[in-house]
Design a protein around this motif. Structure first.
Motif, PDB file in Angstrom:
ATOM      1  N   THR A  11       0.842  -1.199   0.000  1.00 48.05           N
ATOM      2  CA  THR A  11       0.000   0.000   0.000  1.00 48.05           C
ATOM      3  C   THR A  11       0.873   1.243   0.000  1.00 48.05           C
ATOM      4  O   THR A  11       1.922   1.270   0.636  1.00 48.05           O
ATOM      5  CB  THR A  11      -0.885   0.017   1.275  1.00 48.05           C
ATOM      6  OG1 THR A  11      -1.713  -1.145   1.243  1.00 48.05           O
ATOM      7  CG2 THR A  11      -1.774   1.233   1.355  1.00 48.05           C
ATOM      8  N   ARG A  12       0.440   2.256  -0.730  1.00 52.45           N
ATOM      9  CA  ARG A  12       1.103   3.554  -0.640  1.00 52.45           C
ATOM     10  C   ARG A  12       0.045   4.653  -0.693  1.00 52.45           C
ATOM     11  O   ARG A  12      -0.745   4.722  -1.638  1.00 52.45           O
ATOM     12  CB  ARG A  12       2.094   3.727  -1.780  1.00 52.45           C
ATOM     13  CG  ARG A  12       2.661   5.117  -1.893  1.00 52.45           C
ATOM     14  CD  ARG A  12       3.609   5.477  -0.756  1.00 52.45           C
ATOM     15  NE  ARG A  12       3.651   6.912  -0.569  1.00 52.45           N
ATOM     16  CZ  ARG A  12       4.706   7.578  -0.098  1.00 52.45           C
ATOM     17  NH1 ARG A  12       5.813   6.925   0.236  1.00 52.45           N
ATOM     18  NH2 ARG A  12       4.657   8.861   0.054  1.00 52.45           N
ATOM     19  N   SER A  13       0.017   5.454   0.350  1.00 54.68           N
ATOM     20  CA  SER A  13      -0.941   6.563   0.397  1.00 54.68           C
ATOM     21  C   SER A  13      -0.195   7.881   0.264  1.00 54.68           C
ATOM     22  O   SER A  13       0.981   7.979   0.623  1.00 54.68           O
ATOM     23  CB  SER A  13      -1.692   6.571   1.728  1.00 54.68           C
ATOM     24  OG  SER A  13      -2.295   5.322   1.945  1.00 54.68           O
ATOM     25  N   ARG A  18      -5.551  20.550  -0.324  1.00 49.77           N
ATOM     26  CA  ARG A  18      -6.229  21.366  -1.343  1.00 49.77           C
ATOM     27  C   ARG A  18      -6.722  22.650  -0.720  1.00 49.77           C
ATOM     28  O   ARG A  18      -7.063  22.691   0.465  1.00 49.77           O
ATOM     29  CB  ARG A  18      -7.449  20.593  -1.889  1.00 49.77           C
ATOM     30  CG  ARG A  18      -7.063  19.517  -2.841  1.00 49.77           C
ATOM     31  CD  ARG A  18      -8.200  19.112  -3.763  1.00 49.77           C
ATOM     32  NE  ARG A  18      -7.760  17.954  -4.533  1.00 49.77           N
ATOM     33  CZ  ARG A  18      -7.791  16.704  -4.083  1.00 49.77           C
ATOM     34  NH1 ARG A  18      -8.276  16.436  -2.897  1.00 49.77           N
ATOM     35  NH2 ARG A  18      -7.350  15.711  -4.834  1.00 49.77           N
ATOM     36  N   ARG A  19      -6.756  23.707  -1.510  1.00 48.24           N
ATOM     37  CA  ARG A  19      -7.334  24.972  -1.023  1.00 48.24           C
ATOM     38  C   ARG A  19      -8.844  24.814  -0.970  1.00 48.24           C
ATOM     39  O   ARG A  19      -9.445  24.297  -1.885  1.00 48.24           O
ATOM     40  CB  ARG A  19      -7.008  26.096  -1.990  1.00 48.24           C
ATOM     41  CG  ARG A  19      -5.581  26.559  -1.901  1.00 48.24           C
ATOM     42  CD  ARG A  19      -5.408  27.706  -2.838  1.00 48.24           C
ATOM     43  NE  ARG A  19      -5.749  28.947  -2.167  1.00 48.24           N
ATOM     44  CZ  ARG A  19      -4.984  30.018  -2.239  1.00 48.24           C
ATOM     45  NH1 ARG A  19      -3.883  30.002  -2.965  1.00 48.24           N
ATOM     46  NH2 ARG A  19      -5.308  31.117  -1.615  1.00 48.24           N
ATOM     47  N   THR A  27      -7.166  18.540   3.963  1.00 51.22           N
ATOM     48  CA  THR A  27      -6.262  17.448   3.579  1.00 51.22           C
ATOM     49  C   THR A  27      -7.067  16.185   3.351  1.00 51.22           C
ATOM     50  O   THR A  27      -8.052  15.922   4.058  1.00 51.22           O
ATOM     51  CB  THR A  27      -5.210  17.158   4.671  1.00 51.22           C
ATOM     52  OG1 THR A  27      -5.872  17.137   5.918  1.00 51.22           O
ATOM     53  CG2 THR A  27      -4.085  18.132   4.680  1.00 51.22           C
ATOM     54  N   SER A  28      -6.652  15.434   2.357  1.00 53.77           N
ATOM     55  CA  SER A  28      -7.287  14.135   2.139  1.00 53.77           C
ATOM     56  C   SER A  28      -6.192  13.128   1.790  1.00 53.77           C
ATOM     57  O   SER A  28      -5.066  13.502   1.466  1.00 53.77           O
ATOM     58  CB  SER A  28      -8.319  14.221   1.019  1.00 53.77           C
ATOM     59  OG  SER A  28      -7.678  14.620  -0.168  1.00 53.77           O
TER      60      SER A  28
END
Ligand code: ATP
Length: 316
Positions: A11-13, A18-19, A27-28
């Motif tokens: 897994t890599r996240s 984002r404004r 943040t997501s």
């Protein structure tokens, strides 16, 4: 772990900011690779395909040690790529179709000499490899040309030689035939087949060109939204979906939809009609039936692209 490449629940996240309005940011988390597992044996030629943003580059970056996984296990040639990146670098080669790893202002020959020193390849071995690749890839007249003056096809041949000079066990190829003409693509593919057969180099290839897969890979893995959705033969992939070839027919005059066995009219625009038939079927009987029954001005055949094939995995 015993296969040359072993990947387990990888897994890599990424955290993406984002404004949201003038002063606020949200943040997501994007799970670029979301729990994939596979193993590749020495000498395999594997196509790694998927739509844009599916997670292909992120996987390859983890396999080469450029990116550290968020979780999961990874072993390439017996080492953990992120921990043993320097050691792994000597054992892998990487080619990017979209950008060169050669020195832009140096003649090819100087780039190759620098690589010999960087990898500390045995000089005799380096000379033998260089002589063989120069002949097979027809680089003889180009060795004294600066990379920036090479055509795309010439540059790509130089890049492939550069990636193989240090005798890597694994070659990662990212869109190696992008932008090349049909003849150059063919030459490159036969060179890669030869390298695989004679040197047992394991090939992992990301591409949007279905013919790269057809002509090089006995196995294809499909990634979508970070998950592995298929791992098997290309024929199996076609069979699992319902990939279609398209015959574009230009009739002399407008006519009702063409009615021939084995093909279905998908679209009609004036005298032009688009007929589709299964990818595993030969075009010859369809062409013959159309030509026998209609006044045809022109015909052309369109193969499905990788996006089409993957789409049919879901739509059946
Ligand atoms: N450094 C990063 N920061 C944030 N998001 C990223 C980063 N790298 C990749 N992503 C996101 O991860 C997902 C997978 O990207 P990746 O580049 O691995 O896809 P890909 O299959 O190689 O696509 P393409 O065919 O377009 O090259 C995408 O949603 C992408 O926007």
């Amino acid at each position: 772990m015993s296969a040359l490449i072993e990947v387990e629940d990888l897994t890599r996240s990424f955290t993406v900011r984002r404004r949201a309005g003038r002063f606020r940011r949200t943040t997501s988390t994007v799970r670029a690779v979301d729990g994939i597992s596979f193993a590749v044996d020495r000498g395999e030629m594997v196509g790694y395909i998927g739509p844009n943003g599916a997670g292909k580059s992120t996987t390859v970056k983890m396999l080469t040690g450029i990116l550290v996984p968020t979780s999961g296990r990874l072993s390439v040639a017996g080492v953990d790529p992120a921990r043993s990146r320097t050691e792994l670098t000597r054992r892998i080669g990487v080619v990017f179709g979209q950008r060169t790893t050669l020195w832009w202002d140096l003649p090819l020959r100087d780039s190759f000499d620098l690589l010999q020193r960087i990898y500390r390849t045995d000089p005799a071995r380096h000379r033998a490899n260089l002589a063989e690749f120069t002949e097979l890839l027809e680089l003889g007249d180009l060795l004294d040309t600066p990379v920036r003056q090479l055509s795309l096809g010439q540059r790509m041949r130089g890049d492939i030689a550069a990636a193989l000079l240090h005798d890597p066990e694994i070659l990662y190829l990212d869109e190696p035939t992008i932008g090349l003409d049909v003849v150059s693509k063919g030459r490159l593919r036969s060179f890669l087949r030869r390298v695989n057969e004679e040197r047992s180099v394991t090939l992992l290839l990301t591409t949007h060109d279905l013919q790269d897969i057809e002509q090089l890979c006995s196995r294809v893995m499909v990634i979508d939204h970070g998950s592995l959705v298929y791992d098997g033969s290309l024929a199996g992939l076609h069979a699992q979906g319902s990939s279609q070839r398209t015959l574009v027919v230009d009739l002399v005059d407008e006519a009702p939809p063409i009615d021939v066995p084995g093909a279905v009219v998908r679209r009609v625009e004036g005298p032009r009609q688009w007929l589709s038939f299964p990818v595993e079927a030969s075009a010859a009987p369809v062409v013959a039936a159309v030509a026998a029954a209609y006044d045809v001005a022109d015909l052309s055949l369109q193969e499905p692209d990788i996006e089409d094939v993957i789409r049919t995995l879901y739509t059946g």
